[in-house]
Design a protein around this motif. Structure first.
Motif, PDB file in Angstrom:
ATOM      1  N   UNK A 260      -8.968 -14.898 -72.028  1.00 49.91           N
ATOM      2  CA  UNK A 260     -10.233 -14.249 -71.709  1.00 49.91           C
ATOM      3  C   UNK A 260     -11.383 -14.915 -72.458  1.00 49.91           C
ATOM      4  N   UNK A 261     -12.560 -14.829 -71.864  1.00 50.29           N
ATOM      5  CA  UNK A 261     -13.779 -15.339 -72.516  1.00 50.29           C
ATOM      6  C   UNK A 261     -14.455 -14.269 -73.380  1.00 50.29           C
ATOM      7  N   UNK A 262     -13.978 -13.048 -73.326  1.00 47.68           N
ATOM      8  CA  UNK A 262     -14.631 -11.958 -74.054  1.00 47.68           C
ATOM      9  C   UNK A 262     -14.634 -12.231 -75.557  1.00 47.68           C
ATOM     10  N   UNK A 263     -15.815 -12.144 -76.131  1.00 48.92           N
ATOM     11  CA  UNK A 263     -15.962 -12.352 -77.566  1.00 48.92           C
ATOM     12  C   UNK A 263     -16.203 -13.785 -77.984  1.00 48.92           C
ATOM     13  N   UNK A 264     -16.059 -14.740 -77.053  1.00 49.58           N
ATOM     14  CA  UNK A 264     -16.299 -16.142 -77.405  1.00 49.58           C
ATOM     15  C   UNK A 264     -17.798 -16.422 -77.476  1.00 49.58           C
ATOM     16  N   UNK A 265     -18.168 -17.259 -78.426  1.00 48.19           N
ATOM     17  CA  UNK A 265     -19.556 -17.702 -78.574  1.00 48.19           C
ATOM     18  C   UNK A 265     -19.646 -19.161 -78.146  1.00 48.19           C
ATOM     19  N   UNK A 266     -20.484 -19.439 -77.154  1.00 46.93           N
ATOM     20  CA  UNK A 266     -20.610 -20.774 -76.563  1.00 46.93           C
ATOM     21  C   UNK A 266     -21.925 -21.394 -77.015  1.00 46.93           C
ATOM     22  N   UNK A 267     -21.836 -22.528 -77.679  1.00 54.71           N
ATOM     23  CA  UNK A 267     -23.020 -23.223 -78.169  1.00 54.71           C
ATOM     24  C   UNK A 267     -23.709 -24.037 -77.089  1.00 54.71           C
ATOM     25  N   UNK A 268     -25.043 -24.003 -77.098  1.00 54.94           N
ATOM     26  CA  UNK A 268     -25.856 -24.761 -76.139  1.00 54.94           C
ATOM     27  C   UNK A 268     -26.806 -25.647 -76.947  1.00 54.94           C
ATOM     28  N   UNK A 269     -26.467 -26.924 -77.131  1.00 53.63           N
ATOM     29  CA  UNK A 269     -27.292 -27.784 -77.988  1.00 53.63           C
ATOM     30  C   UNK A 269     -28.614 -28.165 -77.334  1.00 53.63           C
ATOM     31  N   UNK A 270     -29.706 -27.845 -78.010  1.00 53.44           N
ATOM     32  CA  UNK A 270     -31.030 -28.104 -77.429  1.00 53.44           C
ATOM     33  C   UNK A 270     -31.293 -29.603 -77.278  1.00 53.44           C
ATOM     34  N   UNK A 271     -30.631 -30.429 -78.119  1.00 44.86           N
ATOM     35  CA  UNK A 271     -30.870 -31.879 -78.055  1.00 44.86           C
ATOM     36  C   UNK A 271     -30.302 -32.515 -76.796  1.00 44.86           C
ATOM     37  N   UNK A 272     -29.466 -31.796 -76.045  1.00 45.09           N
ATOM     38  CA  UNK A 272     -28.885 -32.359 -74.831  1.00 45.09           C
ATOM     39  C   UNK A 272     -29.799 -32.166 -73.618  1.00 45.09           C
ATOM     40  N   UNK A 273     -30.954 -31.522 -73.830  1.00 47.13           N
ATOM     41  CA  UNK A 273     -31.936 -31.438 -72.747  1.00 47.13           C
ATOM     42  C   UNK A 273     -32.810 -32.681 -72.816  1.00 47.13           C
ATOM     43  N   UNK A 274     -32.404 -33.700 -72.100  1.00 42.52           N
ATOM     44  CA  UNK A 274     -33.056 -34.997 -72.206  1.00 42.52           C
ATOM     45  C   UNK A 274     -34.280 -35.082 -71.308  1.00 42.52           C
ATOM     46  N   UNK A 275     -35.265 -35.811 -71.782  1.00 40.08           N
ATOM     47  CA  UNK A 275     -36.456 -36.049 -70.965  1.00 40.08           C
ATOM     48  C   UNK A 275     -36.062 -36.851 -69.729  1.00 40.08           C
ATOM     49  N   UNK A 276     -36.489 -36.395 -68.583  1.00 39.66           N
ATOM     50  CA  UNK A 276     -36.187 -37.098 -67.340  1.00 39.66           C
ATOM     51  C   UNK A 276     -34.812 -36.797 -66.763  1.00 39.66           C
ATOM     52  N   UNK A 277     -34.080 -35.842 -67.360  1.00 44.60           N
ATOM     53  CA  UNK A 277     -32.770 -35.491 -66.836  1.00 44.60           C
ATOM     54  C   UNK A 277     -32.916 -34.892 -65.441  1.00 44.60           C
ATOM     55  N   UNK A 278     -32.107 -35.305 -64.474  1.00 42.13           N
ATOM     56  CA  UNK A 278     -32.241 -34.776 -63.110  1.00 42.13           C
ATOM     57  C   UNK A 278     -32.154 -33.256 -63.089  1.00 42.13           C
ATOM     58  N   UNK A 279     -32.954 -32.650 -62.229  1.00 40.50           N
ATOM     59  CA  UNK A 279     -33.001 -31.189 -62.141  1.00 40.50           C
ATOM     60  C   UNK A 279     -31.625 -30.613 -61.814  1.00 40.50           C
ATOM     61  N   UNK A 280     -30.868 -31.288 -60.935  1.00 35.45           N
ATOM     62  CA  UNK A 280     -29.582 -30.721 -60.534  1.00 35.45           C
ATOM     63  C   UNK A 280     -28.569 -30.722 -61.680  1.00 35.45           C
ATOM     64  N   UNK A 281     -28.711 -31.634 -62.636  1.00 34.11           N
ATOM     65  CA  UNK A 281     -27.832 -31.618 -63.817  1.00 34.11           C
ATOM     66  C   UNK A 281     -28.177 -30.403 -64.682  1.00 34.11           C
ATOM     67  N   UNK A 282     -29.473 -30.202 -64.906  1.00 32.93           N
ATOM     68  CA  UNK A 282     -29.932 -29.042 -65.692  1.00 32.93           C
ATOM     69  C   UNK A 282     -29.532 -27.736 -65.003  1.00 32.93           C
ATOM     70  N   UNK A 283     -29.701 -27.683 -63.680  1.00 33.76           N
ATOM     71  CA  UNK A 283     -29.376 -26.461 -62.945  1.00 33.76           C
ATOM     72  C   UNK A 283     -27.882 -26.150 -63.019  1.00 33.76           C
ATOM     73  N   UNK A 284     -27.034 -27.178 -62.915  1.00 35.87           N
ATOM     74  CA  UNK A 284     -25.594 -26.963 -63.007  1.00 35.87           C
ATOM     75  C   UNK A 284     -25.201 -26.478 -64.400  1.00 35.87           C
ATOM     76  N   UNK A 285     -25.837 -27.049 -65.414  1.00 37.45           N
ATOM     77  CA  UNK A 285     -25.578 -26.642 -66.787  1.00 37.45           C
ATOM     78  C   UNK A 285     -25.895 -25.146 -66.964  1.00 37.45           C
ATOM     79  N   UNK A 286     -27.057 -24.743 -66.485  1.00 35.08           N
ATOM     80  CA  UNK A 286     -27.440 -23.332 -66.612  1.00 35.08           C
ATOM     81  C   UNK A 286     -26.513 -22.423 -65.797  1.00 35.08           C
TER      82      UNK A 286
END
Length: 495
Positions: A260-286
């Motif tokens: 189960x995923x219940x109780x897990x904490x998932x890290x989202x590194x802000x440095x991986x939001x690269x300038x010029x990254x395609x919108x569809x990559x960002x959208x899939x990530x979210x």
């Protein structure tokens, strides 16, 4: 169902139930290779007779009640793993006719557990590349194609492009691969399959042709996260022949896929939001993060501040180690020998290496020799190792707050064979999301999660704590269930 359409788990169950024999399953894959390999060029060497002999022996063991965990399952072996009596080239002319007298530990473990070897899979020369276009045996073609430009030949990613293309095109149920800076995860993402680079030391490096010894790690690619878990369990284990092999218990990775995923904490590194990254990559990530939240996990923004230095650090450390490892290919001990003129030993070295190595390998040897040379060692190599320690510290601090980290796997979908290959620096940027895990020695898993506007697969990456592949598999399997990725490449067996 066509026999090549089985997952690894599904094939194991069919064999166990007697619905198909290992010989039938192997022959179906060999027929698929014969039909499609001339186009895809995924296999450098096809071991048809050996594979059928292994399959017959497997059926006999099963009849005696002696079936192993991978009994009768046909796999492809990246041509970087030494296989006793079967040519091993590392994708290079300099090893073009090398037949090892010994077996790599990883491939020996798979044979021990009953696997059948279909042959040796193409790769970037000495595993140096992100496109599988630098092989001395020609480029590998991705079995996927663009919706609006179906005639454009796409790269499968590298260096394990032959492994990923073969699994995606149904030319093997799974395959071995290696990852030095992303060479499992990037081709897996480009080909719409799963692939894991385990923790450094989880799999023995004995018998794997070395590129960068402190970064190289073996791992599997397969069609599902669970299939990767099944393969990794067999591939893993302590090996006294490898001084970097970890003496750690090998868990039941496949069992973790249902956690189960219940109780897990998932890290989202802000440095991986690269300038010029395609919108569809960002959208899939979210979208991936939302799937995990819906499954009961919590997402937490984290910082990995030294991420921006990872690529330059990698491209100092890896070439430095490569220049040292590849010094052994001199035309004297084994491999290609181009005869010298007038008994000049230096001429023998120069002519052999000039003819035996391709352009990318020569480039990395030159870079590596430069950064290790007198006057530059402290300025480049030593500084890079210090930054590497800081990158690892960033992860250590992050994993004090989170259980796993989720990022994009690649900055784009698969690209055309001639779209980036003329610019080495642009090619190197393909590893921007993956090299950090190698520098820190951490496990990283690529999971297919969606399609871009041209109908090409895109992947998400899960990074975990050292030797916590179980959590990585649990998160990856949750993403896989939510994504329900069922798209198939246009070129595949049984189509």
């Amino acid at each position: 169902m066509h026999p090549t359409d089985f997952t690894l788990r599904g094939a194991a169950e069919a064999l166990s139930e007697g619905a198909i024999s290992a010989v039938e399953l192997t022959r179906a894959h060999l027929d698929a290779i014969e039909a499609l390999n001339p186009r895809l060029n995924a296999y450098v060497t096809v071991a048809a007779d050996q594979a059928l002999d292994q399959a017959r022996a497997s059926d006999e063991r099963r009849a005696r009640g002696e079936a192993g965990p991978l009994e009768g399952l046909p796999l492809g072996i990246k041509d970087l793993f030494c296989t006793k009596g079967l040519r091993t080239t590392a994708g290079s002319r300099i090893l073009g006719n090398f037949v090892p007298p010994y077996e790599s530990t990883v491939s020996a473990n798979l044979l021990r557990d009953g696997a059948v070897f279909l042959g040796k899979l193409n790769l970037d020369e000495f595993a140096m590349g992100s496109s599988n276009t630098s092989s001395a045996f020609g480029p590998v073609e991705n079995p996927w194609s663009r919706r609006n430009h179906p005639d454009t030949r796409l790269v499968p990613g590298g260096s394990s492009g032959g492994s990923a293309a073969a699994v995606a095109a149904r030319l093997a149920l799974g395959a071995t691969a290696t990852d030095t800076g992303g060479s499992i995860r990037q081709p897996a993402a480009f080909c719409g399959i799963a692939g894991i680079k385990p923790t450094y030391g989880r799999c023995s490096r004995y018998g794997i042709v070395a590129f960068a010894s402190s970064l190289d790690q073996a791992g599997p690619v397969a069609r599902t996260v669970e299939d990767c878990a099944l393969l990794l369990r067999s591939m893993s284990g302590f090996d006294p022949k490898d001084s970097t092999s970890a003496d750690m218990p090998v868990p039941d990775f496949a069992a973790a896929c249902g956690r189960s995923m219940k109780g897990l904490r998932i890290g989202v590194p802000k440095e991986y939001r690269l300038e010029g990254m395609p919108h569809e990559i960002e959208a899939l990530w979210q979208q991936g993060l939302e799937w995990l939240r819906e499954a009961g996990a919590e997402t937490v923004e984290i910082s990995l501040p030294h991420t921006k230095y990872a690529l330059p650090t990698y491209y100092i450390v890896a070439p430095a180690e490569a220049s040292s490892n590849l010094a052994r290919y001199d035309g004297v001990r084994y491999g290609l020998r181009v005869e010298e003129r007038d008994g000049d030993l230096k001429d023998l070295y120069e002519r052999t290496r000039a003819e035996g190595f391709g352009a990318e390998v020569k480039r990395r040897i030159m870079i590596g020799t430069y950064v290790l040379s007198h006057g530059y060692y402290d300025a480049y190599y030593l500084k890079a190792q210090k930054v590497r320690a800081l990158i690892k510290r960033d992860f250590d601090e992050a994993f004090g707050r989170v259980d796993a980290i989720v990022t994009p796997a690649t900055p784009s979908a698969a690209f055309g064979m001639h779209e980036k290959t003329d610019d080495p620096v642009t090619m190197y940027l393909n590893d921007v999301f993956t090299v950090t895990a190698n520098l820190a020695g951490l496990p990283g898993l690529a999971v297919p999660a969606g399609l871009d506007a041209q109908g090409l697969p895109l992947g998400l990456q899960v990074i975990g704590r050292a030797f916590d592949e179980e959590t990585v598999f649990a998160v990856g399997a949750a993403l896989e269930r939510a994504a329900d990725f069922t798209a198939l490449p246009s070129v595949r067996a049984g189509a």
